[in-house]
Design an enzyme around this catalytic site. Sequence first.
Site, PDB file in Angstrom:
ATOM      1  N   ASP A  65       0.873  -1.184   0.000  1.00  0.00           N
ATOM      2  CA  ASP A  65       0.000   0.000   0.000  1.00  0.00           C
ATOM      3  C   ASP A  65       0.903   1.225   0.000  1.00  0.00           C
ATOM      4  O   ASP A  65       1.881   1.266   0.748  1.00  0.00           O
ATOM      5  CB  ASP A  65      -0.887   0.008   1.258  1.00  0.00           C
ATOM      6  CG  ASP A  65      -2.103   0.912   1.101  1.00  0.00           C
ATOM      7  OD1 ASP A  65      -1.940   2.069   0.652  1.00  0.00           O
ATOM      8  OD2 ASP A  65      -3.210   0.475   1.439  1.00  0.00           O
ATOM      9  N   SER A 118       1.585  -0.696  -6.380  1.00  0.00           N
ATOM     10  CA  SER A 118       1.693  -2.143  -6.618  1.00  0.00           C
ATOM     11  C   SER A 118       2.474  -2.469  -7.885  1.00  0.00           C
ATOM     12  O   SER A 118       3.174  -3.474  -7.957  1.00  0.00           O
ATOM     13  CB  SER A 118       0.313  -2.797  -6.622  1.00  0.00           C
ATOM     14  OG  SER A 118      -0.200  -2.955  -7.903  1.00  0.00           O
ATOM     15  N   HIS A 138     -10.148   1.536  -6.587  1.00  0.00           N
ATOM     16  CA  HIS A 138     -11.346   1.005  -7.208  1.00  0.00           C
ATOM     17  C   HIS A 138     -11.655   1.635  -8.562  1.00  0.00           C
ATOM     18  O   HIS A 138     -12.733   1.426  -9.113  1.00  0.00           O
ATOM     19  CB  HIS A 138     -12.534   1.150  -6.257  1.00  0.00           C
ATOM     20  CG  HIS A 138     -12.458   0.193  -5.100  1.00  0.00           C
ATOM     21  ND1 HIS A 138     -11.315   0.059  -4.351  1.00  0.00           N
ATOM     22  CD2 HIS A 138     -13.346  -0.688  -4.586  1.00  0.00           C
ATOM     23  CE1 HIS A 138     -11.521  -0.863  -3.416  1.00  0.00           C
ATOM     24  NE2 HIS A 138     -12.746  -1.330  -3.541  1.00  0.00           N
ATOM     25  N   ASP A 164     -14.826  -6.305  -2.909  1.00  0.00           N
ATOM     26  CA  ASP A 164     -15.777  -5.310  -3.415  1.00  0.00           C
ATOM     27  C   ASP A 164     -16.355  -5.673  -4.772  1.00  0.00           C
ATOM     28  O   ASP A 164     -16.404  -4.852  -5.691  1.00  0.00           O
ATOM     29  CB  ASP A 164     -15.145  -3.902  -3.448  1.00  0.00           C
ATOM     30  CG  ASP A 164     -14.690  -3.455  -2.069  1.00  0.00           C
ATOM     31  OD1 ASP A 164     -15.509  -3.526  -1.132  1.00  0.00           O
ATOM     32  OD2 ASP A 164     -13.514  -3.091  -1.911  1.00  0.00           O
TER      33      ASP A 164
HETATM   34 MG    MG Z   1     -12.266  -3.270  -0.117  1.00  0.00          MG
END
Ligand code: MG
Length: 216
Positions: A65, A118, A138, A164
């Site tokens: 992250d 990443s 996302h 998700d």
């Molecule tokens: Mg999530």
Amino acid sequence: MKLDEKLINTVKGFLDRQEGKALYEIALEASRRGPCLEIGSYCGKSTIYLGSACRKNNSVLFSIDHHRGSEEQQPGEEYFDPELYDRKTRRVDTFKEFRNTIEKAGLEDTVVPMVCRSELAARLWSTSLSLVFIDGGHSYAAAYTDYNAWAGHIMPNGYLLIHDIFKDLEKGGQAPYHVYKLAVASGLFKEVSMINTLGVLRRMPSGAIPETLPQK
Ligand code: MG
């Protein structure tokens, strides 16, 4: 050591208990065969589930992250959390929280924090992974990048988990679901289960890989 539910409840995050338990159970099986990797560790909630399983098998969890928050977590956006905003640097900073979580969970000898994007972590990567959990940005660009960077490093019979997944457009963003469908369409992964919004895919054994792969 059992999962520390008390601690887990104090950690910020968007993973529900059932999803977390599934992460733990799958990682418990997978991590016997090799290291696990997660993208989007945020404050470390999923890291406790995955890391605790890895610790049991004396395995390792790589946890990626940049800790600057994803698009939707920036000031003025829907998931902005002022408690995670560093006024000095004027940036979102989840690394302090993450470190704190790892220490409290006793996972400092199991989790390898990788504080970067990443695709940078993937650039010269060559270790086969028993499990990859994608829970990063996302947007379509972020979700595709994470998939393209890491799906190829999953060992035969290893797991690809995507968080998700909303099959219903009304319920949430579609980028993770598109990546999920892309993975299935590649012929490299088969669908195993869906736990709330956690999609579980498994890499085919090497013999089952089709000779011609669809274009990415
Ligand atoms: Mg999530």
